[in-house]
Write a protein that holds these residues in place. Structure first.
Motif, PDB file in Angstrom:
ATOM      1  N   ALA A  37      47.622  46.574  40.768  1.00  0.00           N
ATOM      2  CA  ALA A  37      47.497  45.484  41.742  1.00  0.00           C
ATOM      3  C   ALA A  37      46.451  45.824  42.799  1.00  0.00           C
ATOM      4  O   ALA A  37      45.639  44.973  43.189  1.00  0.00           O
ATOM      5  CB  ALA A  37      48.849  45.207  42.403  1.00  0.00           C
ATOM      6  N   PHE A  38      46.449  47.079  43.267  1.00  0.00           N
ATOM      7  CA  PHE A  38      45.457  47.504  44.261  1.00  0.00           C
ATOM      8  C   PHE A  38      44.042  47.409  43.699  1.00  0.00           C
ATOM      9  O   PHE A  38      43.110  46.978  44.394  1.00  0.00           O
ATOM     10  CB  PHE A  38      45.720  48.946  44.702  1.00  0.00           C
ATOM     11  N   ALA A  39      43.894  47.821  42.445  1.00  0.00           N
ATOM     12  CA  ALA A  39      42.580  47.745  41.802  1.00  0.00           C
ATOM     13  C   ALA A  39      42.146  46.283  41.660  1.00  0.00           C
ATOM     14  O   ALA A  39      40.977  45.944  41.872  1.00  0.00           O
ATOM     15  CB  ALA A  39      42.622  48.422  40.434  1.00  0.00           C
ATOM     16  N   GLY A  40      43.107  45.426  41.308  1.00  0.00           N
ATOM     17  CA  GLY A  40      42.814  44.002  41.224  1.00  0.00           C
ATOM     18  C   GLY A  40      42.373  43.448  42.565  1.00  0.00           C
ATOM     19  O   GLY A  40      41.451  42.640  42.652  1.00  0.00           O
ATOM     20  N   ASN A  41      43.034  43.909  43.608  1.00  0.00           N
ATOM     21  CA  ASN A  41      42.668  43.499  44.962  1.00  0.00           C
ATOM     22  C   ASN A  41      41.232  43.900  45.279  1.00  0.00           C
ATOM     23  O   ASN A  41      40.466  43.137  45.875  1.00  0.00           O
ATOM     24  CB  ASN A  41      43.606  44.159  45.974  1.00  0.00           C
ATOM     25  N   SER A  42      40.877  45.103  44.884  1.00  0.00           N
ATOM     26  CA  SER A  42      39.533  45.604  45.125  1.00  0.00           C
ATOM     27  C   SER A  42      38.493  44.735  44.421  1.00  0.00           C
ATOM     28  O   SER A  42      37.457  44.385  45.004  1.00  0.00           O
ATOM     29  CB  SER A  42      39.423  47.055  44.636  1.00  0.00           C
ATOM     30  N   ILE A  43      38.788  44.376  43.187  1.00  0.00           N
ATOM     31  CA  ILE A  43      37.861  43.541  42.415  1.00  0.00           C
ATOM     32  C   ILE A  43      37.741  42.145  43.031  1.00  0.00           C
ATOM     33  O   ILE A  43      36.646  41.601  43.174  1.00  0.00           O
ATOM     34  CB  ILE A  43      38.331  43.441  40.953  1.00  0.00           C
ATOM     35  N   LEU A  44      38.868  41.573  43.437  1.00  0.00           N
ATOM     36  CA  LEU A  44      38.867  40.241  44.034  1.00  0.00           C
ATOM     37  C   LEU A  44      38.118  40.218  45.364  1.00  0.00           C
ATOM     38  O   LEU A  44      37.381  39.267  45.669  1.00  0.00           O
ATOM     39  CB  LEU A  44      40.310  39.755  44.229  1.00  0.00           C
ATOM     40  N   CYS A  45      38.297  41.275  46.158  1.00  0.00           N
ATOM     41  CA  CYS A  45      37.563  41.375  47.422  1.00  0.00           C
ATOM     42  C   CYS A  45      36.068  41.476  47.169  1.00  0.00           C
ATOM     43  O   CYS A  45      35.256  40.850  47.867  1.00  0.00           O
ATOM     44  CB  CYS A  45      38.034  42.596  48.207  1.00  0.00           C
ATOM     45  N   ARG A  46      35.708  42.253  46.152  1.00  0.00           N
ATOM     46  CA  ARG A  46      34.289  42.411  45.816  1.00  0.00           C
ATOM     47  C   ARG A  46      33.690  41.095  45.358  1.00  0.00           C
ATOM     48  O   ARG A  46      32.574  40.731  45.741  1.00  0.00           O
ATOM     49  CB  ARG A  46      34.144  43.475  44.723  1.00  0.00           C
ATOM     50  N   LEU A  47      34.445  40.335  44.552  1.00  0.00           N
ATOM     51  CA  LEU A  47      33.957  39.052  44.062  1.00  0.00           C
ATOM     52  C   LEU A  47      33.807  38.034  45.196  1.00  0.00           C
ATOM     53  O   LEU A  47      32.829  37.289  45.256  1.00  0.00           O
ATOM     54  CB  LEU A  47      34.908  38.502  42.995  1.00  0.00           C
ATOM     55  N   ALA A  48      34.806  38.007  46.085  1.00  0.00           N
ATOM     56  CA  ALA A  48      34.794  37.011  47.156  1.00  0.00           C
ATOM     57  C   ALA A  48      33.824  37.354  48.266  1.00  0.00           C
ATOM     58  O   ALA A  48      33.007  36.517  48.672  1.00  0.00           O
ATOM     59  CB  ALA A  48      36.205  36.861  47.732  1.00  0.00           C
ATOM     60  N   LEU A  49      33.890  38.592  48.757  1.00  0.00           N
ATOM     61  CA  LEU A  49      33.069  38.982  49.902  1.00  0.00           C
ATOM     62  C   LEU A  49      31.687  39.456  49.480  1.00  0.00           C
ATOM     63  O   LEU A  49      30.685  39.105  50.099  1.00  0.00           O
ATOM     64  CB  LEU A  49      33.783  40.089  50.695  1.00  0.00           C
ATOM     65  N   GLY A  50      31.647  40.268  48.411  1.00  0.00           N
ATOM     66  CA  GLY A  50      30.374  40.812  47.963  1.00  0.00           C
ATOM     67  C   GLY A  50      29.422  39.755  47.450  1.00  0.00           C
ATOM     68  O   GLY A  50      28.209  39.869  47.608  1.00  0.00           O
ATOM     69  N   GLU A  51      29.979  38.709  46.833  1.00  0.00           N
ATOM     70  CA  GLU A  51      29.140  37.634  46.299  1.00  0.00           C
ATOM     71  C   GLU A  51      29.107  36.423  47.230  1.00  0.00           C
ATOM     72  O   GLU A  51      28.681  35.334  46.839  1.00  0.00           O
ATOM     73  CB  GLU A  51      29.637  37.236  44.908  1.00  0.00           C
ATOM     74  N   GLN A  52      29.600  36.625  48.454  1.00  0.00           N
ATOM     75  CA  GLN A  52      29.514  35.632  49.529  1.00  0.00           C
ATOM     76  C   GLN A  52      30.166  34.296  49.195  1.00  0.00           C
ATOM     77  O   GLN A  52      29.659  33.227  49.555  1.00  0.00           O
ATOM     78  CB  GLN A  52      28.050  35.432  49.940  1.00  0.00           C
ATOM     79  N   HIS A  53      31.300  34.356  48.519  1.00  0.00           N
ATOM     80  CA  HIS A  53      32.073  33.139  48.279  1.00  0.00           C
ATOM     81  C   HIS A  53      33.013  32.861  49.451  1.00  0.00           C
ATOM     82  O   HIS A  53      33.600  31.771  49.536  1.00  0.00           O
ATOM     83  CB  HIS A  53      32.887  33.265  46.987  1.00  0.00           C
ATOM     84  N   ALA A  54      33.190  33.860  50.315  1.00  0.00           N
ATOM     85  CA  ALA A  54      34.059  33.703  51.475  1.00  0.00           C
ATOM     86  C   ALA A  54      33.602  34.647  52.578  1.00  0.00           C
ATOM     87  O   ALA A  54      32.983  35.680  52.307  1.00  0.00           O
ATOM     88  CB  ALA A  54      35.513  33.994  51.094  1.00  0.00           C
ATOM     89  N   ASP A  55      33.903  34.269  53.813  1.00  0.00           N
ATOM     90  CA  ASP A  55      33.618  35.167  54.926  1.00  0.00           C
ATOM     91  C   ASP A  55      34.834  36.064  55.155  1.00  0.00           C
ATOM     92  O   ASP A  55      35.918  35.827  54.606  1.00  0.00           O
ATOM     93  CB  ASP A  55      33.314  34.363  56.198  1.00  0.00           C
ATOM     94  N   ALA A  56      34.677  37.093  55.985  1.00  0.00           N
ATOM     95  CA  ALA A  56      35.737  38.090  56.190  1.00  0.00           C
ATOM     96  C   ALA A  56      36.998  37.481  56.792  1.00  0.00           C
ATOM     97  O   ALA A  56      38.115  37.730  56.324  1.00  0.00           O
ATOM     98  CB  ALA A  56      35.219  39.220  57.074  1.00  0.00           C
ATOM     99  N   ALA A  57      36.834  36.674  57.829  1.00  0.00           N
ATOM    100  CA  ALA A  57      37.991  36.086  58.505  1.00  0.00           C
ATOM    101  C   ALA A  57      38.728  35.110  57.594  1.00  0.00           C
ATOM    102  O   ALA A  57      39.957  35.155  57.475  1.00  0.00           O
ATOM    103  CB  ALA A  57      37.553  35.388  59.784  1.00  0.00           C
ATOM    104  N   GLY A  58      37.986  34.223  56.941  1.00  0.00           N
ATOM    105  CA  GLY A  58      38.605  33.243  56.061  1.00  0.00           C
ATOM    106  C   GLY A  58      39.351  33.897  54.906  1.00  0.00           C
ATOM    107  O   GLY A  58      40.475  33.499  54.571  1.00  0.00           O
ATOM    108  N   PHE A  59      38.733  34.909  54.308  1.00  0.00           N
ATOM    109  CA  PHE A  59      39.372  35.610  53.205  1.00  0.00           C
ATOM    110  C   PHE A  59      40.667  36.269  53.668  1.00  0.00           C
ATOM    111  O   PHE A  59      41.699  36.186  52.995  1.00  0.00           O
ATOM    112  CB  PHE A  59      38.420  36.668  52.638  1.00  0.00           C
ATOM    113  N   THR A  60      40.627  36.920  54.822  1.00  0.00           N
ATOM    114  CA  THR A  60      41.810  37.603  55.352  1.00  0.00           C
ATOM    115  C   THR A  60      42.921  36.610  55.658  1.00  0.00           C
ATOM    116  O   THR A  60      44.095  36.852  55.340  1.00  0.00           O
ATOM    117  CB  THR A  60      41.451  38.380  56.630  1.00  0.00           C
TER     118      THR A  60
END
Length: 294
Positions: free
Chosen positions: A8-31
């Motif tokens: 689950a933690f690894a999945g979280n890491s991948i999802l964060c990378r996809l959302a934040l790294g590829e600029q699909h979401a900003d930090a505050a909105g994602f959190t």
């Protein structure tokens, strides 16, 4: 349970990378979406569990005092602090540098806590920690760069906060309930963050999907499972096992994103796993040689 939590933690890491790294979401909105999604899912599960327990005449679980199964304000603060600082730091750090700072801080927090509790690491445990962390370092070293100072501080805070949150789960009597209330208590902080960052929030459909998945499954369910798992492992083992997360995240990229399986990844995996084996073996040896008192 430990394996499921780490996945689950690894999945979280991948999802964060996809959302934040590829600029699909900003930090505050994602959190915000991540924490709210986790809170909703866990609240529903907790309610269903209570309804089922009250109706089932076959339930044989021990009664749990309400005060013992509602998490804590400190755990909730650490949970929110970890989530928000991680998201903002992620925007300013490359993946390798962020992983080193985050998991280095987690290790330092867990080892310090173990020392303060009177459980000093023996030679084999120290060797296991060093070998595992060297495996992580070897994996990410090609992408490591001098970090932005603010980003370094934010990721350091994130790692320390996550370490403390993990430690608060060692004595959990009801992991689902404790985790649910920990997320519920973040609500005032979520509201404050929303008010502060409302005008800057940017998120597309993919970003929303990534954030909801990260919150509902990888964070909500994953953290409840983690609280269940760490009751049966030592503080040192809980710390070093988390070094597997970047390895699992990278393997996830190989499996699901057609990324290349490299010699570096194989060597790093062997080092991390070898270090974990040393720590676990040392812990078992400790328990066997522990003097019996009457």
């Amino acid at each position: 349970m430990t394996s499921l939590a780490l996945i689950a933690f690894a999945g979280n890491s991948i999802l964060c990378r996809l959302a934040l790294g590829e600029q699909h979401a900003d930090a505050a909105g994602f959190t915000l979406v991540r924490l709210v999604s986790a809170t909703l899912v866990l609240s529903i599960l907790l309610l269903m569990t209570k309804l089922f327990a009250s109706k089932s005449s076959l339930t044989e679980t021990k009664p749990i005092k309400a005060a013992e199964a509602k998490g804590s304000w400190l755990a909730s603060l650490m949970l929110f602090l970890y989530a928000v600082t991680f998201s903002y730091a992620y925007l300013l750090l490359d993946t390798g540098t962020g992983a080193l700072i985050l998991f280095g801080a987690v290790q330092l927090t867990m080892i310090t806590a173990s020392y303060l509790s009177g459980k000093k690491l023996n030679l084999h445990e120290w060797l296991g920690v060093v070998v595992s962390f060297s495996g992580l370092t070897y994996l990410v070293i090609p992408s490591v760069a001098t970090p932005n100072f603010l980003a370094f501080v934010l990721m350091l805070i994130s790692g320390i906060a996550w370490g403390i949150y993990t430690l608060k789960g060692k004595n959990s009597v009801n992991p689902l309930s404790d985790t649910s209330y920990n997320f519920i208590r973040t609500f005032p902080l979520v509201v404050i963050l929303a008010l502060i960052s409302f005008k800057q929030i940017e998120m597309d459909t993919l970003g929303l999907v990534y954030a909801v998945t990260s919150g509902a499954i990888a964070s909500g369910l994953g953290y409840a499972i983690w609280y269940l798992a760490i009751k049966n492992i030592s503080i040192t083992q809980a710390g070093v096992l988390q070094l597997l997360v970047p390895i699992l995240a990278t393997l996830g990229g190989v499996t699901f994103a057609s990324e290349q399986l490299t010699t570096r990844l194989i060597i790093a995996s062997v080092l991390v796993l070898g270090g974990i084996v040393l720590v676990i073996a040392a812990g078992k040896l400790k328990s066997r040689t522990k003097p019996v008192t009457s």
